[in-house]
Design a protein around this motif. Structure first.
Motif, mmCIF file in Angstrom:
data_model
loop_
_atom_site.group_PDB
_atom_site.id
_atom_site.type_symbol
_atom_site.label_atom_id
_atom_site.label_comp_id
_atom_site.label_asym_id
_atom_site.label_seq_id
_atom_site.Cartn_x
_atom_site.Cartn_y
_atom_site.Cartn_z
ATOM 1 N N ARG A 140 0.814 -1.214 0.000
ATOM 2 C CA ARG A 140 0.000 0.000 0.000
ATOM 3 C C ARG A 140 0.847 1.264 0.000
ATOM 4 N NH1 ARG A 140 -4.688 -1.865 4.390
ATOM 5 N NH2 ARG A 140 -5.277 -3.774 3.299
ATOM 6 N N ARG A 155 -0.826 3.374 -5.401
ATOM 7 C CA ARG A 155 -2.075 2.861 -5.951
ATOM 8 C C ARG A 155 -1.802 2.300 -7.345
ATOM 9 N NH1 ARG A 155 -6.129 4.816 -2.688
ATOM 10 N NH2 ARG A 155 -5.587 6.655 -1.420
ATOM 11 N N SER A 163 -2.225 4.782 -10.969
ATOM 12 C CA SER A 163 -1.586 6.068 -10.684
ATOM 13 C C SER A 163 -0.445 6.281 -11.669
ATOM 14 C CB SER A 163 -1.051 6.101 -9.247
ATOM 15 O OG SER A 163 -0.012 5.149 -9.079
ATOM 16 N N ASP A 189 -3.596 10.017 -4.495
ATOM 17 C CA ASP A 189 -3.787 9.343 -5.780
ATOM 18 C C ASP A 189 -2.961 10.051 -6.836
ATOM 19 O OD1 ASP A 189 -4.652 7.823 -7.837
ATOM 20 O OD2 ASP A 189 -6.705 8.588 -7.882
#
Length: 230
Positions: free
Chosen positions: A78, A81, A84, A229
């Motif tokens: 994580r 993303r 992206s 993001d």
């Protein structure tokens, strides 16, 4: 398998594959018949035209696969993303490496070729997209104190890779003023090997980062909640 375990698995596999791929290509610098190729003036891709060319191709493909595994590890940890610009940069690096193998460079004993032009463009895309993608990852986490070391360990080789890349671009832009082919203006083999070295160090830094993040599940959960993001 929990995401943290998957991240560690992919990070370890990617790290090992990247090292194996680099060792395979590096061996061609000291073993015949490619040991006679000048590492200062001649590019790495020239190894593909010798009888040991399969070693070069295999090494680059292993490097591409290892880099892809590191990308997957970063996603499971994580740290970025999948949808992206950072992810796109890392994926283009692996895709570019695969294209470099599928489309060999110009065989200058024959002359320019379509596959040689594709090879050159794939190389440019790969060498540029990785450091840019990696820098986007560092930008996402630059304010997180726990990742400060990982940010710098990733950013420094990425910036060094861009510096070597800029030497190639500079030589190309100076062509009208030098009157020489751009590849004769600089020690292209040395510059390319320096560029490749820092690209690999960037991938290894990202793999280390993914391993560290997956080893602290609480940080991984926090990352999921705060990752912008990009």
């Amino acid at each position: 398998m929990p995401p943290a375990s998957l991240a560690r698995t992919f990070a370890a596999a990617g790290f090992a594959a990247v090292v194996a791929g680099v060792l395979a290509v590096s061996a061609l610098h000291v073993l015949p018949p490619t040991a006679s190729i000048s590492p200062i003036r001649r590019t790495i891709s020239e190894y593909a035209y010798y009888e040991t060319g399969w070693v070069f191709n295999l090494g680059v493909l292993i490097l591409a696969a290892g880099s892809l595994a590191v990308f997957v590890a970063l996603a499971y940890a994580r740290l970025l993303r999948p949808a992206s610009f950072a992810s796109l940069g890392l994926l283009l690096w692996s895709a570019g490496l695969a294209a470099v193998v599928y489309f060999p460079k110009h065989d200058w004993s024959v002359g320019p070729s379509l596959h040689g032009h594709i090879h050159r463009m794939a190389s440019l895309v790969a060498f540029l997209s990785l450091p840019l993608g990696a820098l986007l990852v560092t930008v996402m986490w630059r304010r997180e104190r726990r990742w400060r070391g990982s940010v710098w360990l990733t950013a420094i080789p990425a910036l060094a890779a861009l510096a070597f890349f800029s030497v190639i671009i500079g030589a190309y832009l100076l062509t009208p003023y030098t009157g020489l082919p751009w590849w004769d203006v600089i020690p292209l083999g040395f510059v390319e090997r320096g560029l490749a070295t820092f690209e690999v160090l960037t991938v290894l830094a990202l793999g280390r980062w993914a391993w560290r993040a997956s080893s602290t599940p609480d940080d991984g959960d926090a990352a999921a909640a705060t990752a912008p993001d990009r």
